[in-house]
Every structure is written in structure tokens, then in C-alpha cells.
Design a protein around this motif. Sequence first.
Motif, PDB file in Angstrom:
ATOM      1  N   MET A 270       0.621  -0.902  -0.009  1.00 21.91           N
ATOM      2  CA  MET A 270      -0.090   0.505   0.195  1.00 21.91           C
ATOM      3  C   MET A 270       0.918   1.028  -0.287  1.00 21.91           C
ATOM      4  N   TYR A 271       2.037   0.925  -0.092  1.00 25.26           N
ATOM      5  CA  TYR A 271       3.122   2.658   0.521  1.00 25.26           C
ATOM      6  C   TYR A 271       2.601   3.363  -0.792  1.00 25.26           C
ATOM      7  N   THR A 272       2.644   2.746  -1.888  1.00 25.83           N
ATOM      8  CA  THR A 272       2.835   2.998  -3.132  1.00 25.83           C
ATOM      9  C   THR A 272       1.260   3.727  -3.850  1.00 25.83           C
ATOM     10  N   VAL A 273       0.476   3.331  -2.754  1.00 26.61           N
ATOM     11  CA  VAL A 273      -1.173   3.906  -2.408  1.00 26.61           C
ATOM     12  C   VAL A 273      -1.256   5.316  -2.508  1.00 26.61           C
ATOM     13  N   THR A 274      -0.461   4.957  -0.549  1.00 28.12           N
ATOM     14  CA  THR A 274      -0.621   6.417   0.277  1.00 28.12           C
ATOM     15  C   THR A 274       0.518   7.300  -0.568  1.00 28.12           C
ATOM     16  N   HIS A 275       1.101   7.032  -1.690  1.00 27.33           N
ATOM     17  CA  HIS A 275       2.289   7.512  -1.855  1.00 27.33           C
ATOM     18  C   HIS A 275       1.694   7.494  -3.128  1.00 27.33           C
ATOM     19  N   PRO A 276       1.108   7.792  -3.931  1.00 23.75           N
ATOM     20  CA  PRO A 276       1.030   7.239  -5.341  1.00 23.75           C
ATOM     21  C   PRO A 276       2.060   7.343  -6.718  1.00 23.75           C
ATOM     22  N   SER A 277       2.326   6.046  -7.267  1.00 21.69           N
ATOM     23  CA  SER A 277       3.448   6.449  -8.017  1.00 21.69           C
ATOM     24  C   SER A 277       3.045   6.333  -9.389  1.00 21.69           C
TER      25      SER A 277
END
Length: 653
Positions: A270-277
Motif C-alpha cells: 500500500m505504500y505506493t497507494v498512499t504515495h502514488p507511483s
Amino acid sequence: MATIKYPHLFEPITLAGTYFRNRIFSSPTGWEDMDRNCIPSRDAVAYYERKAKGGCASVTLGELVVDSKIGKSGMRHIPLDDPWATYPLFRITNAVKAQGANVSAELAHAGLYASRLSGKTGEESRGLAYGPVDMEKDGRIIIGMSEEMIWETIEKFANAAAFAKYCGFSMVTVHAAHGWLISQFISPYINTRKDKWGGSIENRARFAVEICKAIRKKCGPKFPIEFRFSGSEIFKGGYDLDTGIGFARQIDGYCDLLNVSAGNHEVEEMYTVTHPSPFQPDGVNVKYAAEIKKHVNTPVATVGALSDPDLMEEILASGQADVIEIARGLICDPDLPIKARTGREKEIRRCMRCLSCMAYLMREGHFYCALNPQAGREMEARYEIPPAHKKKVLIAGGGIAGMEAALVCHERGHEVILCEKEGILGGKIRCEDHVPFKELQKCYLDRQAEAIKKAGIDVRLNTEVTPEYADKINADVIIAAIGSKPVVPPIKGIHLPNVAGAIEVYKQPELAGENVVILGGGFVGAELGIFLATLGRKVKLVEMGPKLNDGGNDRHVRGVKWQLIYKKVETHFKTKAEEITEDGVRCSTPEGEIFLSADTVIYAVGQKPLLEEANALKFCAPEFYAIADCVEAKNIMNATTQAYYVARNIGRV
């Protein structure tokens, strides 16, 4: 009367009697460079001040802890329960407000994720951590909060808000998102309490509601409370949008702005959901704010992958949100608001979402941006430097470094000649222009090329700078930014007709057959694998190391890793290619030899600097600088930073 292209974006808003000059808020970003008492340096003052100077309405300091004994997730969080923080915080708030922006303090408590590190970098600690219930997490015993501790923590949030108000903050942002303590109480999966703090959504929201009530009581009705939470945690085991809506209904009316984020950054996927990639579309998380807004009366803010003012205006005009929050976009270009307001939206340096800023923050303590060389160095760039002695500057190479150097030299008043041996500015990375998830990279390259055209810089395409050519120019300064070339690995069969380099395949994806083996697990190879898998190819990725090579960016690699999983790219680590045949690749592994069948084999094993070619120019002018990839092949951040500083210093003496 002036014509404003984005009237909704620049319509002021008033929250709890406090005036905000537009609808662009700088989303919370923390600061890592501080002393042993967690007091921020003067660099932090310049960092937050620079955002305000660019025209946003509010600047938020991220993750200031309300309980420095049991609320810190790491070693470096500004404490709001330590009076030693008073004067440094005043320096920040005064600097931000002097630029006409408001300033907010994000009130944080890590809960069960607290006390994970001791005083030594990277050393594991088994410090006490408290959450809604007794549980085990990552091998640690988490203690459930007693009724008394819950009320004490509520009081600490209120005291922290009062301290922030005293230190000059215009607002507080209660951090209830991304897995931190308050979101742990919201979660029906974590919070299984049987008392009034657990069970129904009303009970699970009680902790948050009481925090807001306590802050209001202590700080008064004219002090805005922003409440930041995840509209949905999205992953299996996290709460969904229905829970997010239910919670929003409970907190509605107890705060002045609902900041709707998404995901849980404590879950790697979920890291790159919170910080979109880059693999996600612009505004990917807006839908959560838009849905929640239908169910509440409190104004709603949205956040995540927002840097296009056209999209932001449409979000506000269509009623999906009332405020736009931007984090990385304002690191990449803090002048985004003033450029959008004054009709210069095409000049905005839009964030590529590569997460370099976060990677460097965690490793080196500063937000170093791939595209903005002043990010993380705001103190150095705060004041004008003496005018340059005008010089004639010849730049060899029109890639990322060459274009940045040309623009900075022109801005400093030099006569600039920019030569590029290809027919377009941008360099070898232009091979990725048609890749969907590289759209923002292309946007940056196009922006730089357009800025060079607008500046009237003498650009000479299809021109290679040789010593003979340089002698004819008779420049005072030569900057060699000619880049690097792909390494061709010394593997048997590497010159077979079914073998190609990554750059060739990026340019012509049709070169790749149905079954592909890619040699090299760095970003070039891994992202090419994702691209080809998107086109329907079956891809196998071979890497000699034990994992993907992140090249120093341990944040972006998370998004790449999960994209490989989503796209069903087969990964082979600790695997060495021994021989390429017409049918595939013979490899050795710790378990023995394997054969990976393939129609096409692609190598992406690194770049070799063109240092010898660059050095051929070293005596063709009194001053000579070889920069970026022709010295050491690294990344975009290295190229822009070196180019900026070399160009900035030309003419100093």
C-alpha cells in the motif's frame, strides 16, 4: 479585471474564521535533519518557507508527535511536548506566515508502530508500544491501552494542539491516516475492544471525536482543526470505503476540514497507494474524497498524484472536493500555485512521482528531488548570488544534464550554445516517451525543451561536439554532458539475432517476441518488463543479486516490485546468465542450472560512462566540466543537481 483560468482553485476559503488565500494546501511532509533533541535545523525553516513563497494557502509540518515517550515511530519526530521546540517552531511559523500562507502542525502518534528503533541508526529495539488491544506485531508484544491511558492520550493531543497554537501555528492537522494510532482505533480488524472504544463504528470513532472535542475546548472555536484519515485502507485486512464513510459521518461537525487520503503505509503493497507511483493515474485517490463528500457537511480535501492544475480545477468545479492537498508536487515545483494563477501552467515542473525525495529523506535527511535541484537546498538558494562574469559556454549533449545546464547558464547571463548529436533534445531517455507510466517524465523533458526554445538559446541538433568542432566555437567554457552507453555483457551468444538491448526494445517494442527474458533487475530492466507485460508479452526477469537493484531509491522499488507481481512477470534472483541460445538462456543458480526459454533476450545490465569521449574535449576551452552520466552513470537527480551547480558557478571568478 484579470482573467484567472482556474477560478475555483484560487477562490479563498475560510475555516473556523481563518482565511486561506486559495484552495492549494501543502500536504504534511516531515523533516529528518535535526539534533539529538529532535529540534529541526534552520534548513527546515527555508524548506517550509519556500512552499509558502510559491503561493500555496497552507503549509503543514508533518508528524509532530504528541507523546515523545511512546508515540514516535522512529528517532526523528519534532516533539510537541518539549518546550525546547518552542523557538525553532516559532522560526518556522513566522517564516511561513510572513509569505502570506497559514501553517499547520500535524499531530501524530504511531500507536502500535511506535518505539521500533533505538538511538542507533537501524538498530532494532523492543521498546514498549501501545495500541487499541493486546496483540503481537512483527514479533513485538503490543499492550492494549487502558481507559485511563486513552484519556491521557486524548489530553496529550489537546495539549500538543495548544502548544502548536502558542508557537504560532494557524491550524492543526490530526493524523488519523495510514495506520497510525487513531486509524488503529477506527479499524474493525485491529480494534476488537468490547467497551465503549470498540465494536460499533460509533464506538471506534469515539477516540477521534474526543480528541477533536478536547482540542476545540483547549484552543477555542476560531482555531481550525483539519482531520486526516484514509477513506479506505484498500488492502485485504484493512478497512474499506464503507467504513471510511461511516467514520466520516461520526467525525463530521467536530473538525473544520476532512483530509481524505488512502492506504496504509505500514503495508508495503500500500505504500505506493498512499504515495502514488508513476504506474497510477493522476488523482488516483480522488474518488475516496468525492464519495465521502456526499455524506458530510464538513469541507473535504483530497490528496494524491495531483500536479496538473486543469485536473485540480475540474475536481473543485465538479464538487468532488473543496481543497487540493499536494506534497511531492510542491517539492518538485513550489511555484506551482503562482505559475497556475498567472497563466504559466505549462512552465510547471510536474512531479514524476519517482519517490526520489522520500528515498533521500530517509537516507540523508533532506528532500532531494530528481527534477528540482533546489529541493532540500532551499537555504543555499534563499538569496541571490553575485552576478556572473559573462562567458561563452558550449554544452555538449542535450540530455537531462545538458538542458538543465543550458537553462541555468542562460539565466546567469552567459552566451550558450547547446549541441545534441540526435535530432531532438532529451537524450537516450527519450526512448521511453511512448511508455504510459513515463508520461510525466516525457512532460518534464518537453517542458525543458520548450523553456530552452523560449529562452532563445542557440540549439544545434544533429551536431556532435568533436575537438575540431569545439576549437571552431572558441568557447570560454565547455560542459560535457554526453551521457553513457549500454553495457553489453560478455555472455556467450550475446550477438545472436534474437538478442537486443533495452533501449532498442523501448524504441521498438515489436522487436520483442511473445516470450522474453530480460537480463538485469535494475529499474531499466524491471520497468521494461512491466511495459512488455502490459503489451501482452510473457516476461522473465533475471538478476544476479538477491533482489531488485533499487539504485539507491528504496521507495520507488516498492511500486516496481508490486507491478511485477500484478503483471505476472516471473522473477529469478541469484541467477546468472551463462549462455544465450536461439531458444533462450542457460543460467546458473545456487540450486543448480536452469534453462529459461525465450523468443527474445534483452540485456539491461547497466550503463558505461562516455568518459574517454568527454575527456577528448578537456583542453578545448580554458574551463572544462564533465558532468552526470559521462562521469558516473547514476540517475536523473544526480544529473540535474550536478548540472545546476556547475552552471550556477560559471562566471563566479
